[in-house]
Design an enzyme around this catalytic site. Structure first.
Site, PDB file in Angstrom:
ATOM      1  CD  GLN A  13      -3.135  -0.730   0.409  1.00 16.00           C
ATOM      2  OE1 GLN A  13      -3.006  -0.306  -0.729  1.00 16.00           O
ATOM      3  NE2 GLN A  13      -4.317  -0.902   0.958  1.00 16.00           N
ATOM      4  CB  ILE A  14       3.449   2.658   2.294  1.00 12.99           C
ATOM      5  CG1 ILE A  14       2.512   2.635   3.508  1.00 12.99           C
ATOM      6  CG2 ILE A  14       4.280   3.949   2.331  1.00 12.99           C
ATOM      7  CD1 ILE A  14       3.213   2.659   4.851  1.00 12.99           C
ATOM      8  N   GLY A  15       4.175   1.402  -0.522  1.00 13.95           N
ATOM      9  CA  GLY A  15       5.134   1.312  -1.627  1.00 13.95           C
ATOM     10  C   GLY A  15       4.540   1.803  -2.944  1.00 13.95           C
ATOM     11  NE  ARG A  85      -0.686   0.149  14.411  1.00 14.44           N
ATOM     12  CZ  ARG A  85      -1.156   1.130  15.159  1.00 14.44           C
ATOM     13  NH1 ARG A  85      -1.610   0.874  16.384  1.00 14.44           N
ATOM     14  NH2 ARG A  85      -1.195   2.359  14.719  1.00 14.44           N
ATOM     15  NE  ARG A 154      -1.434   9.727  10.972  1.00 13.54           N
ATOM     16  CZ  ARG A 154      -1.011   8.475  11.062  1.00 13.54           C
ATOM     17  NH1 ARG A 154      -0.232   8.099  12.066  1.00 13.54           N
ATOM     18  NH2 ARG A 154      -1.359   7.575  10.164  1.00 13.54           N
ATOM     19  CG  HIS A 178       5.486   5.907  14.677  1.00 13.41           C
ATOM     20  ND1 HIS A 178       4.687   6.996  14.432  1.00 13.41           N
ATOM     21  CD2 HIS A 178       4.969   4.890  13.931  1.00 13.41           C
ATOM     22  CE1 HIS A 178       3.742   6.655  13.577  1.00 13.41           C
ATOM     23  NE2 HIS A 178       3.873   5.381  13.270  1.00 13.41           N
TER      24      HIS A 178
HETATM   25  P1  A3D Z   1       1.583  -3.778   2.913  1.00  8.57           P
HETATM   26  O1  A3D Z   1       0.591  -3.210   1.976  1.00  8.57           O
HETATM   27  O2  A3D Z   1       1.298  -5.110   3.522  1.00  8.57           O
HETATM   28  O3  A3D Z   1       2.997  -3.846   2.148  1.00  8.57           O
HETATM   29  C1  A3D Z   1       4.112  -4.454   2.699  1.00  8.57           C
HETATM   30  C2  A3D Z   1       4.869  -5.122   1.567  1.00  8.57           C
HETATM   31  O4  A3D Z   1       6.100  -5.669   2.094  1.00  8.57           O
HETATM   32  C3  A3D Z   1       4.103  -6.283   0.931  1.00  8.57           C
HETATM   33  O5  A3D Z   1       3.925  -6.051  -0.460  1.00  8.57           O
HETATM   34  C4  A3D Z   1       4.987  -7.488   1.201  1.00  8.57           C
HETATM   35  O6  A3D Z   1       4.988  -8.463   0.148  1.00  8.57           O
HETATM   36  C5  A3D Z   1       6.364  -6.828   1.328  1.00  8.57           C
HETATM   37  N1  A3D Z   1       7.357  -7.664   1.968  1.00  8.57           N
HETATM   38  C6  A3D Z   1       7.197  -8.604   2.920  1.00  8.57           C
HETATM   39  N2  A3D Z   1       8.367  -9.208   3.204  1.00  8.57           N
HETATM   40  C7  A3D Z   1       9.305  -8.624   2.408  1.00  8.57           C
HETATM   41  C8  A3D Z   1      10.695  -8.817   2.233  1.00  8.57           C
HETATM   42  N3  A3D Z   1      11.376  -9.729   2.942  1.00  8.57           N
HETATM   43  N4  A3D Z   1      11.328  -8.067   1.324  1.00  8.57           N
HETATM   44  C9  A3D Z   1      10.653  -7.141   0.610  1.00  8.57           C
HETATM   45  N5  A3D Z   1       9.337  -6.900   0.734  1.00  8.57           N
HETATM   46  C10 A3D Z   1       8.664  -7.648   1.612  1.00  8.57           C
HETATM   47  O7  A3D Z   1       1.870  -2.788   4.129  1.00  8.57           O
HETATM   48  P2  A3D Z   1       1.889  -1.174   4.105  1.00  8.57           P
HETATM   49  O8  A3D Z   1       2.560  -0.704   2.867  1.00  8.57           O
HETATM   50  O9  A3D Z   1       0.533  -0.672   4.429  1.00  8.57           O
HETATM   51  O10 A3D Z   1       2.799  -0.903   5.398  1.00  8.57           O
HETATM   52  C11 A3D Z   1       4.164  -1.248   5.391  1.00  8.57           C
HETATM   53  C12 A3D Z   1       4.799  -1.065   6.757  1.00  8.57           C
HETATM   54  O11 A3D Z   1       4.785   0.315   7.107  1.00  8.57           O
HETATM   55  C13 A3D Z   1       4.102  -1.796   7.908  1.00  8.57           C
HETATM   56  O12 A3D Z   1       5.061  -2.374   8.775  1.00  8.57           O
HETATM   57  C14 A3D Z   1       3.349  -0.679   8.625  1.00  8.57           C
HETATM   58  O13 A3D Z   1       3.132  -0.959   9.987  1.00  8.57           O
HETATM   59  C15 A3D Z   1       4.303   0.461   8.442  1.00  8.57           C
HETATM   60  N6  A3D Z   1       3.744   1.808   8.614  1.00  8.57           N
HETATM   61  C16 A3D Z   1       4.512   2.717   9.261  1.00  8.57           C
HETATM   62  C17 A3D Z   1       4.050   4.006   9.447  1.00  8.57           C
HETATM   63  C18 A3D Z   1       4.908   5.002  10.164  1.00  8.57           C
HETATM   64  O14 A3D Z   1       4.516   6.129  10.335  1.00  8.57           O
HETATM   65  C19 A3D Z   1       6.211   4.609  10.665  1.00  8.57           C
HETATM   66  C20 A3D Z   1       2.780   4.380   8.988  1.00  8.57           C
HETATM   67  C21 A3D Z   1       2.011   3.425   8.323  1.00  8.57           C
HETATM   68  C22 A3D Z   1       2.509   2.130   8.135  1.00  8.57           C
END
Ligand code: A3D
Length: 311
Positions: A13-15, A85, A154, A178
């Site tokens: 999602q973030i990526g 989460r 925020r 955080h």
């Molecule tokens: P999500 O959409 O699940 O994307 C995570 C991606 O990581 C997935 O596409 C997985 O396939 C990939 N992944 C898993 N293992 C590996 C690996 N070994 N190597 C490379 N890629 C891998 O999650 P998201 O994009 O919503 O969130 C990503 C992270 O950011 C999570 O840990 C969240 O908790 C975190 N996050 C942090 C904040 C901060 O403000 C710090 C805010 C929101 C989310």
């Protein structure tokens, strides 16, 4: 001038949003890396974004890959690899799974992009950035965590919503880890230079502070599956842009403190200058006693999670 290269480790999602924003700002060519299981997903996102370019007019390339050699020579790496989460979870509950992932990512980034400026987003943030630092051996100025930018954003958004004034004119900062113990520095928040303490009642300000601390969880609960992604992506892009364009913006980030604010050897949210040297400086200022004691509490929480990494 040759284009810069931005590698995104994790294309979820973030990526995906990082790729869109990096391309729209023409920060450089973008590589979205993910595990083999998600290769089709990142290749598809990359192709979709390539087809958005005619409408936007940006001339960068976006590619998807599950081969680490494709991140070779990246100037900026942004890491979101890991799991997010679900309702009822704390960020700390992610440590077990995400620590293993971060160790693998750090080893590969060190091998393929040893000169990159690295921004970590994966949670639990302060421990994940510490783990990357320890495993990769990167210089402290080349590794930083994105959290304070989002938490401060925020806080700014809620102040703008409360007053009805432009969010553009709201400045404020949130320091610390955080998590639920983060520290909004309300006495320094202003709207167009006017202290918010003169604009909003203490009761309402307290509610805004509480909502800021719980803002991530509020969205997790609404989604039911996953966490915020638009604002986290934009916050990290601001940091990447400041590095690539040597803007020297002052952004609250999880930077390695070595004595600043009484913190030694931990990454924690502090005002950081980001320019072509990476994290060029932590801007220390005098905290009030109550603020310092809140910062000490958040530091204890960060220390506990970092301790659990065993690094
Ligand atoms: P999500 O959409 O699940 O994307 C995570 C991606 O990581 C997935 O596409 C997985 O396939 C990939 N992944 C898993 N293992 C590996 C690996 N070994 N190597 C490379 N890629 C891998 O999650 P998201 O994009 O919503 O969130 C990503 C992270 O950011 C999570 O840990 C969240 O908790 C975190 N996050 C942090 C904040 C901060 O403000 C710090 C805010 C929101 C989310």
């Amino acid at each position: 001038m040759a284009k810069k290269k931005i590698a995104l480790i994790g294309g979820g999602q973030i990526g995906g949003n990082l790729a869109l924003l990096a391309a729209q700002k023409e920060l450089g060519n973008v590589v979205i890396f993910d595990i083999p299981k998600a290769e089709g997903m990142v290749k598809g996102k990359a192709l979709d974004l390539m087809q958005l370019r005619p409408h936007d007019g940006h001339d960068v390339t976006i590619t998807g890959s599950s081969n680490y050699s494709d991140i070779s020579g990246a100037d900026v790496i942004i890491i979101t690899a890991g799991i997010p989460r679900k309702p009822g979870m704390d960020r700390e509950d992610l440590l077990g799974i995400n620590l293993g992932i971060m160790k693998d990512v750090a080893t590969n980034v060190k091998e393929y992009a040893p000169n990159a400026f690295v921004i970590v987003i994966s949670n639990p943030l302060d421990a994940m950035v510490y783990a990357f630092y320890k495993v990769s051996g990167f210089d402290k100025n080349k590794i930083v965590g994105m959290a304070g930018a989002l938490d401060s954003g925020r806080f700014r958004a809620f102040i703008a919503m409360e007053t009805g004034y432009s969010v553009q004119d709201v400045t404020c900062m949130v320091l610390g880890g955080h998590g639920d113990t983060m520290v909004p520095i309300t006495r320094l928040a202003t709207v167009g230079g006017v202290p918010v303490t003169d604009l909003i009642s203490p009761e309402r300000l307290k509610k805004i502070e509480d909502r800021t601390r719980a803002a991530g969880g509020e969205i997790v609960k609404l989604f039911g599956n996953g966490s915020a992604f638009y604002a986290p992506a934009q916050s990290a892009i601001e940091m990447a842009e400041s590095y690539l364009r040597d803007k020297k913006r002052v952004i609250p980030c999880a930077s390695l403190c070595e004595g600043e604010f009484g913190v030694d050897g931990y990454f924690i949210g502090v005002p950081s200058v980001i320019g072509s040297g990476g994290v060029e400086k932590v801007l220390e200022f005098t905290l009030r006693d109550d603020e310092q004691s809140e910062l000490n509490k958040t530091l204890d929480a960060v220390k506990k999670t970092v301790g659990e990494t065993g690094l």
